[in-house]
Design a protein around this motif. Sequence first.
Motif, PDB file in Angstrom:
ATOM      1  N   PRO A  38       0.819  -1.230   0.000  1.00 14.92           N
ATOM      2  CA  PRO A  38       0.000   0.000   0.000  1.00 14.92           C
ATOM      3  C   PRO A  38       0.843   1.266   0.000  1.00 14.92           C
ATOM      4  O   PRO A  38       0.465   2.267  -0.625  1.00 14.92           O
ATOM      5  CB  PRO A  38      -0.824  -0.126   1.290  1.00 14.92           C
ATOM      6  CG  PRO A  38      -0.061  -1.071   2.155  1.00 14.92           C
ATOM      7  CD  PRO A  38       0.596  -2.032   1.228  1.00 14.92           C
ATOM      8  N   GLY A  39       1.994   1.245   0.678  1.00 16.84           N
ATOM      9  CA  GLY A  39       2.866   2.417   0.661  1.00 16.84           C
ATOM     10  C   GLY A  39       3.383   2.710  -0.739  1.00 16.84           C
ATOM     11  O   GLY A  39       3.456   3.877  -1.158  1.00 16.84           O
ATOM     12  N   LEU A  72       1.011   6.915  -6.959  1.00 19.70           N
ATOM     13  CA  LEU A  72      -0.150   7.669  -7.424  1.00 19.70           C
ATOM     14  C   LEU A  72      -0.259   9.056  -6.804  1.00 19.70           C
ATOM     15  O   LEU A  72      -1.209   9.798  -7.107  1.00 19.70           O
ATOM     16  CB  LEU A  72      -1.433   6.879  -7.130  1.00 19.70           C
ATOM     17  CG  LEU A  72      -1.530   5.487  -7.782  1.00 19.70           C
ATOM     18  CD1 LEU A  72      -2.845   4.819  -7.407  1.00 19.70           C
ATOM     19  CD2 LEU A  72      -1.365   5.573  -9.284  1.00 19.70           C
ATOM     20  N   HIS A  73       0.678   9.416  -5.961  1.00 22.52           N
ATOM     21  CA  HIS A  73       0.630  10.724  -5.308  1.00 22.52           C
ATOM     22  C   HIS A  73       0.731  11.853  -6.334  1.00 22.52           C
ATOM     23  O   HIS A  73       1.508  11.779  -7.280  1.00 22.52           O
ATOM     24  CB  HIS A  73       1.766  10.853  -4.286  1.00 22.52           C
ATOM     25  CG  HIS A  73       1.720  12.130  -3.505  1.00 22.52           C
ATOM     26  ND1 HIS A  73       0.837  12.343  -2.487  1.00 22.52           N
ATOM     27  CD2 HIS A  73       2.459  13.282  -3.612  1.00 22.52           C
ATOM     28  CE1 HIS A  73       1.020  13.535  -1.973  1.00 22.52           C
ATOM     29  NE2 HIS A  73       2.002  14.141  -2.642  1.00 22.52           N
ATOM     30  N   TRP A 112       8.145  11.848  -6.396  1.00 22.69           N
ATOM     31  CA  TRP A 112       7.347  10.828  -5.727  1.00 22.69           C
ATOM     32  C   TRP A 112       7.490   9.474  -6.419  1.00 22.69           C
ATOM     33  O   TRP A 112       7.473   8.425  -5.765  1.00 22.69           O
ATOM     34  CB  TRP A 112       5.876  11.247  -5.674  1.00 22.69           C
ATOM     35  CG  TRP A 112       5.622  12.319  -4.664  1.00 22.69           C
ATOM     36  CD1 TRP A 112       5.452  13.660  -4.898  1.00 22.69           C
ATOM     37  CD2 TRP A 112       5.556  12.152  -3.247  1.00 22.69           C
ATOM     38  NE1 TRP A 112       5.261  14.334  -3.726  1.00 22.69           N
ATOM     39  CE2 TRP A 112       5.326  13.431  -2.690  1.00 22.69           C
ATOM     40  CE3 TRP A 112       5.661  11.062  -2.384  1.00 22.69           C
ATOM     41  CZ2 TRP A 112       5.199  13.634  -1.320  1.00 22.69           C
ATOM     42  CZ3 TRP A 112       5.531  11.268  -1.019  1.00 22.69           C
ATOM     43  CH2 TRP A 112       5.306  12.537  -0.505  1.00 22.69           C
ATOM     44  N   ARG A 113       7.638   9.498  -7.725  1.00 23.17           N
ATOM     45  CA  ARG A 113       7.825   8.228  -8.431  1.00 23.17           C
ATOM     46  C   ARG A 113       9.195   7.627  -8.099  1.00 23.17           C
ATOM     47  O   ARG A 113       9.355   6.402  -8.101  1.00 23.17           O
ATOM     48  CB  ARG A 113       7.657   8.434  -9.934  1.00 23.17           C
ATOM     49  CG  ARG A 113       6.232   8.764 -10.311  1.00 23.17           C
ATOM     50  CD  ARG A 113       6.008   8.759 -11.810  1.00 23.17           C
ATOM     51  NE  ARG A 113       6.024   7.416 -12.376  1.00 23.17           N
ATOM     52  CZ  ARG A 113       5.251   7.022 -13.386  1.00 23.17           C
ATOM     53  NH1 ARG A 113       4.364   7.858 -13.915  1.00 23.17           N
ATOM     54  NH2 ARG A 113       5.354   5.804 -13.886  1.00 23.17           N
ATOM     55  N   SER A 114      10.166   8.471  -7.796  1.00 20.93           N
ATOM     56  CA  SER A 114      11.462   7.962  -7.350  1.00 20.93           C
ATOM     57  C   SER A 114      11.335   7.284  -5.989  1.00 20.93           C
ATOM     58  O   SER A 114      11.942   6.228  -5.752  1.00 20.93           O
ATOM     59  CB  SER A 114      12.485   9.103  -7.277  1.00 20.93           C
ATOM     60  OG  SER A 114      12.699   9.671  -8.561  1.00 20.93           O
ATOM     61  N   SER A 149      -0.788   0.762 -15.468  1.00 20.14           N
ATOM     62  CA  SER A 149      -1.782   0.735 -16.538  1.00 20.14           C
ATOM     63  C   SER A 149      -2.872   1.775 -16.314  1.00 20.14           C
ATOM     64  O   SER A 149      -3.363   2.397 -17.263  1.00 20.14           O
ATOM     65  CB  SER A 149      -2.396  -0.664 -16.656  1.00 20.14           C
ATOM     66  OG  SER A 149      -1.439  -1.602 -17.093  1.00 20.14           O
ATOM     67  N   SER A 150      -3.259   1.971 -15.049  1.00 21.48           N
ATOM     68  CA  SER A 150      -4.277   2.980 -14.755  1.00 21.48           C
ATOM     69  C   SER A 150      -3.768   4.389 -15.046  1.00 21.48           C
ATOM     70  O   SER A 150      -4.559   5.282 -15.381  1.00 21.48           O
ATOM     71  CB  SER A 150      -4.714   2.868 -13.289  1.00 21.48           C
ATOM     72  OG  SER A 150      -3.640   3.189 -12.412  1.00 21.48           O
ATOM     73  N   LEU A 151      -2.463   4.589 -14.958  1.00 18.98           N
ATOM     74  CA  LEU A 151      -1.873   5.889 -15.290  1.00 18.98           C
ATOM     75  C   LEU A 151      -1.667   6.060 -16.794  1.00 18.98           C
ATOM     76  O   LEU A 151      -1.325   7.154 -17.257  1.00 18.98           O
ATOM     77  CB  LEU A 151      -0.521   6.054 -14.576  1.00 18.98           C
ATOM     78  CG  LEU A 151      -0.571   6.206 -13.060  1.00 18.98           C
ATOM     79  CD1 LEU A 151       0.846   6.189 -12.478  1.00 18.98           C
ATOM     80  CD2 LEU A 151      -1.299   7.492 -12.664  1.00 18.98           C
ATOM     81  N   GLY A 152      -1.844   4.992 -17.555  1.00 19.62           N
ATOM     82  CA  GLY A 152      -1.646   5.060 -18.990  1.00 19.62           C
ATOM     83  C   GLY A 152      -0.212   4.847 -19.422  1.00 19.62           C
ATOM     84  O   GLY A 152       0.106   5.000 -20.612  1.00 19.62           O
TER      85      GLY A 152
END
Length: 267
Positions: free
Chosen positions: A49-50, A56-57, A65-67, A117-120
């Motif tokens: 979950p973290g 997705l932040h 945040w992706r890093s 996938s949800s982010l495209g």
Amino acid sequence: MTEAPASAAGGSGATPAHRGGKLGAAAVNQAGLWNIANILTMVRLLLVPGFVVLLLHDGGYDPAWRSFAWAAFAIAMITDVFDGHLARTYNLVTDFGKIADPIADKAIMGAALISLSSLGDLPWWITGVILFRELGITLMRFWVIRHSVIPASRGGKMKTLAQGIAVGMYVLALTGPLATLRFWVMMAAVVLTVVTGLDYVRQAFVLRRLGLTAEHAAAMEAVAVAADDAARGVCATDDLAPRAAAPAVEPLGEPVVGGRGAAEADR
């Protein structure tokens, strides 16, 4: 410290491990729930979950945040390697670990694929192929577990490594040639996923067929042994049955008087 006798050590007569041995030597015979391998598995479960929150932040497109999400994903992949190694090396295999370890593996990979996938960023068909394969192989393992265990192959380990590298590259906000490279790495991971999945299916059917053949042979042997025991029991019963008394034989002619012969009897 005085060594305990063999009876105190369970009657095996084995020499107790010295105090200066390896770290896991003391845990060999007392692998409980709270051992290092299970703790790493729990950490990996908590990271799922973290990782999703970090990825997705802020809409999922903040490089910083992706890093952070990539760091969480990398830690999860590393703990996956170490918890299995520690469990095998120090005999820390538990029922909890057998169930939780594959769940943690599928959870972190599935969360990453679905989120990307949800982010495209990742085509849904790639996510579908990988998740279908992982879920199908897991169910197939349970299908044949009564007969045997499908061992992890070298191709399966290469598949896991390729998936981890490819997904990690997609989690990072890469551009330019690196973005192109990650696509081809993901394609290699998809190919390994399909090929190793088909190999696992073949192994599953072979192991199940061998298991059913062995069970049939064992059943036939048990029937033969039971029939042989029953036949021996019947023979033993016949041997113990009382014999019928033989009828008395009547003497031919007149009885001899006085026992002196037929000549004197005629006199």
